[in-house]
Design a protein around this motif. Structure first.
Motif, short mmCIF file in Angstrom:
data_model
loop_
_atom_site.label_atom_id
_atom_site.label_comp_id
_atom_site.label_asym_id
_atom_site.label_seq_id
_atom_site.Cartn_x
_atom_site.Cartn_y
_atom_site.Cartn_z
N ILE A 29 0.87 -1.10 -0.04
CA ILE A 29 -0.04 -0.10 0.10
C ILE A 29 1.02 1.32 0.01
O ILE A 29 1.89 1.38 0.69
N THR A 30 0.31 2.24 -0.44
CA THR A 30 0.98 3.64 -0.40
C THR A 30 -0.12 4.55 -0.61
O THR A 30 -1.42 4.38 -1.00
N TYR A 31 0.00 6.06 -0.07
CA TYR A 31 -0.83 6.98 0.14
C TYR A 31 -0.36 8.20 -0.06
O TYR A 31 0.75 8.62 0.42
N PHE A 32 -0.87 8.93 -0.89
CA PHE A 32 -0.46 10.39 -1.23
C PHE A 32 -1.75 11.24 -1.13
O PHE A 32 -2.77 10.73 -1.52
N GLU A 33 -1.46 12.44 -1.35
CA GLU A 33 -2.40 13.50 -1.37
C GLU A 33 -2.42 14.45 -2.50
O GLU A 33 -0.96 14.65 -2.94
N TRP A 34 -3.24 14.84 -3.04
CA TRP A 34 -3.29 15.69 -4.24
C TRP A 34 -4.23 16.79 -4.33
O TRP A 34 -5.24 16.86 -3.79
N ALA A 35 -4.08 17.74 -5.35
CA ALA A 35 -4.85 18.98 -5.63
C ALA A 35 -4.84 19.43 -6.93
O ALA A 35 -5.30 18.55 -7.78
N ALA A 36 -3.79 20.18 -7.11
CA ALA A 36 -3.53 20.57 -8.69
C ALA A 36 -2.61 19.49 -9.51
O ALA A 36 -2.37 18.76 -8.81
N SER A 37 -2.54 19.75 -10.83
CA SER A 37 -2.19 18.90 -11.63
C SER A 37 -0.68 18.52 -11.49
O SER A 37 -0.04 17.33 -11.54
N LYS A 38 0.27 19.47 -10.52
CA LYS A 38 1.46 19.36 -10.31
C LYS A 38 1.77 19.21 -8.84
O LYS A 38 2.83 19.27 -8.28
N ASP A 39 0.70 19.11 -8.11
CA ASP A 39 0.63 19.14 -6.75
C ASP A 39 0.20 17.79 -6.01
O ASP A 39 -0.78 17.47 -6.00
N GLN A 40 1.08 16.90 -5.77
CA GLN A 40 1.03 15.65 -5.05
C GLN A 40 2.07 15.21 -4.26
O GLN A 40 3.34 15.72 -4.42
N LYS A 41 1.65 14.81 -2.91
CA LYS A 41 2.82 14.75 -1.80
C LYS A 41 2.56 13.47 -1.46
O LYS A 41 1.55 12.85 -0.93
N LEU A 42 3.54 12.51 -1.20
CA LEU A 42 3.54 11.15 -0.74
C LEU A 42 3.84 11.34 0.44
O LEU A 42 4.61 11.80 1.16
N ILE A 43 2.56 10.60 1.29
CA ILE A 43 2.78 10.75 2.52
C ILE A 43 3.38 9.26 3.09
O ILE A 43 4.00 8.96 3.87
N ILE A 44 3.07 8.02 2.47
CA ILE A 44 3.42 6.92 2.88
C ILE A 44 3.94 6.03 1.64
O ILE A 44 3.32 5.67 0.63
N PRO A 45 5.24 5.90 1.44
CA PRO A 45 5.85 5.19 0.34
C PRO A 45 5.48 3.79 0.61
O PRO A 45 4.76 3.27 1.39
N TRP A 46 5.60 2.97 -0.55
CA TRP A 46 5.35 1.44 -0.45
C TRP A 46 5.51 0.78 0.90
O TRP A 46 6.63 0.99 1.37
N ARG A 47 4.45 0.25 1.62
CA ARG A 47 4.73 -0.44 2.57
C ARG A 47 3.74 -1.96 2.45
O ARG A 47 2.77 -1.98 1.84
N VAL A 48 4.32 -2.94 3.07
CA VAL A 48 3.46 -4.14 2.95
C VAL A 48 2.84 -4.15 4.44
O VAL A 48 3.39 -3.76 5.34
N ILE A 49 1.46 -4.51 4.29
CA ILE A 49 0.90 -4.80 5.41
C ILE A 49 0.36 -6.25 5.57
O ILE A 49 -0.13 -6.95 4.61
N ASP A 50 0.76 -7.08 6.54
CA ASP A 50 0.62 -8.46 6.45
C ASP A 50 0.32 -8.78 8.33
O ASP A 50 0.08 -10.01 8.25
N GLY A 51 -0.20 -7.81 8.88
CA GLY A 51 -0.82 -8.24 10.18
C GLY A 51 -1.13 -6.98 10.95
O GLY A 51 -0.76 -5.72 10.41
#
Length: 283
Positions: free
Chosen positions: A95-117
């Protein structure tokens, strides 16, 4: 086929069976960087690669942004989510999680992480919650999709499915049109699901539209089993987020009160956001 479901229409209990969590350790970046990317295509190690793309445009008020953030964190830690995780053939997701608004405005909050429990789920939820809530101008769903597409190639863990989960409270009004962006993702076998947020009356000042759920159904989502979970009640905001994540992790489409969306002309103009912006600002 694409699907639409409103929250409360999904009966999670009974949909998610038990099963043991696969305790597969993530590969060492230092030791295996040379061959892990070659291996991942032929040896899927997670059940789904899930990108959560969250709208933080100014049309979202601070309370909505906080509830949205809390909703994702709580859903990831929930007992139902962990049961869905166990039910998968690998018992783990990336899983990864980012926030976005304008076309060039994306902010990565969580890089790729494995969730297994529970432990890895709690760690991801804590990362989501510790980042300060922010707001930004414009709404570019297309920009979020174009940002998300190459992220799958950067993920060292290959999934059985690749999903972009987009939440937002308005139509695309910046950057490229939405349909070419959606089609670019579908060409790569990526599924896009939608979480249209419709808890306020449409307002000209925030350039909202009526029937945002139709817009998401006909212009945003796509791919096998894609669906929309709409939020029309602020009190059910977190429930809707949990419902959507459960369906995505379980690899299910809604099973109750489902209306299939046929391939036809969009019920809402897919360029309506751009038109409203131009009418208001003349550019």
């Amino acid at each position: 086929m694409r699907w639409y479901v409103s929250i409360g229409a999904v009966l999670v209990a009974g949909m998610l069976a038990g099963g043991d969590v696969a305790g597969v350790a993530a590969p060492s970046v230092a030791a295996q960087s040379g061959h892990r990317f070659a291996d991942k295509e032929s040896n899927p190690s997670v059940d789904v690669e899930l990108i959560i793309a969250v709208d933080v445009s100014y049309s979202m008020d601070m309370d909505e942004l906080a509830v949205q953030r809390e909703g994702y964190a709580q859903a990831i830690m929930s007992k139902e989510f962990l049961q869905a995780l166990k039910a998968g053939p690998n018992g783990r997701i990336s899983i990864t999680y980012f926030e976005w608004a304008a076309s060039k405005d994306q902010k990565l909050i969580i890089p790729w992480r494995v969730i297994d429990g529970p432990e890895t789920a709690d760690a991801v939820a804590a990362e989501i919650m510790k980042t300060p809530v922010r707001r930004a101008s414009r709404t570019s769903i297309s920009g979020a999709i174009y940002y998300a597409i190459p992220m799958f190639d950067e993920n060292p863990h290959r999934g059985l499915r690749r999903v972009i989960d987009i939440s937002g409270d308005g139509p695309n009004n910046d950057g490229m049109p939405i349909r070419p962006a959606r089609d670019a993702a579908l060409e790569k076998g990526i599924v896009i699901n939608g979480l249209p947020i419709m808890v306020k009356e449409p307002s000209y000042s925030t350039m909202d539209i009526e029937n945002l759920d139709y817009y998401y159904e006909d212009c945003v989502i796509g791919g096998p089993g894609s669906f929309v979970v709409s939020i029309k009640d602020r009190e059910k905001f977190k429930e809707a987020i949990r419902t959507k994540l459960l369906l995505e992790v379980a690899g299910r489409t809604p099973e109750h009160h489902v209306v299939p969306v046929a391939d036809k002309e969009p019920r809402v103009n897919c360029l309506i956001g751009e038109k409203i912006w131009q009418d208001r600002w003349g550019r």
